[in-house]
Design a protein around this motif. Structure first.
Motif: not given
Length: 207
Positions: A23-26, A70-73
């Protein structure tokens, strides 16, 4: 209606098989994390980073950014390398004794090789001319075939046929099929052993 249902099923299949899109946020979180790394933040995600000299407020901010990344992978750890390709030595006019346990006959060489590598009691493959099948065999000693069979064995070049420990090899080959350097009998590195010329003067172990 039926066509619409099939179209939805097809679309769902395509979406489930496609890699996840960040996503854009990630993307923004990962970019901010990258700035922290350039500023000397020590990464715990396997990324090239500083030596952990960052302190105070900057350290807390970058620690939060790392958690978000990390939460974004996001990770910089590379995937493990694939195993080295196996080489198979073909021996025309030879056969190996004894069938492997379970299913032992296959229509293709590739399938037989893949199955053989997964079994502890498979010493190689013999193509039976009378059955037109590639068979998994327990034996590791090649024997002359009266029916002109063909055999394949996955062995290191440093090893003699039927000699899994390398005890019978007396040649000049210095590298295995996967690129590893062979160890001389008079060397104790990388593996220590007692099979030296001094202990076995009549075994032909002199370099």
């Amino acid at each position: 209606m039926k066509c619409l249902f099939l179209l939805l099923v097809l679309l769902a299949t395509v979406l489930s098989s496609s890699p996840p899109v960040m996503s854009k946020k990630c993307k923004k979180d990962v970019k901010r994390y990258g700035k922290c790394l350039k500023a000397g933040f020590e990464s715990s995600l396997g990324c090239d980073s500083g030596e952990g000299t960052m302190k105070g407020r900057k350290l807390k901010t970058c620690t939060k950014r790392e958690k978000k990344a990390a939460a974004c992978g996001h990770t910089c750890v590379p995937p493990p390398p694939p195993p080295p390709p196996r080489s198979w030595k073909k021996s025309p006019g030879k056969y190996l004794g004894g069938y492997s346990s379970g299913t032992a006959k296959y229509a293709s060489l590739e399938t037989a090789q893949a199955e053989c590598l997964m079994r502890s009691d498979c010493g190689g493959i013999t193509y039976e001319t009378y059955s037109n099948q590639f068979t998994l065999r327990q034996g590791v000693d090649l024997k002359d075939s009266p029916s002109n069979e063909v055999s394949w064995m996955s062995v290191l070049e440093c090893l003699a046929s039927g000699d899994s420990a390398g005890a019978n090899y007396r040649g000049t080959t210095a590298v295995t099929v996967s690129g590893n350097k062979c160890q001389n009998w008079d060397s104790q590195s990388p593996n220590e052993h007692s099979r030296t010329a001094g202990n076995y003067p009549d075994a032909g172990l002199e370099d």
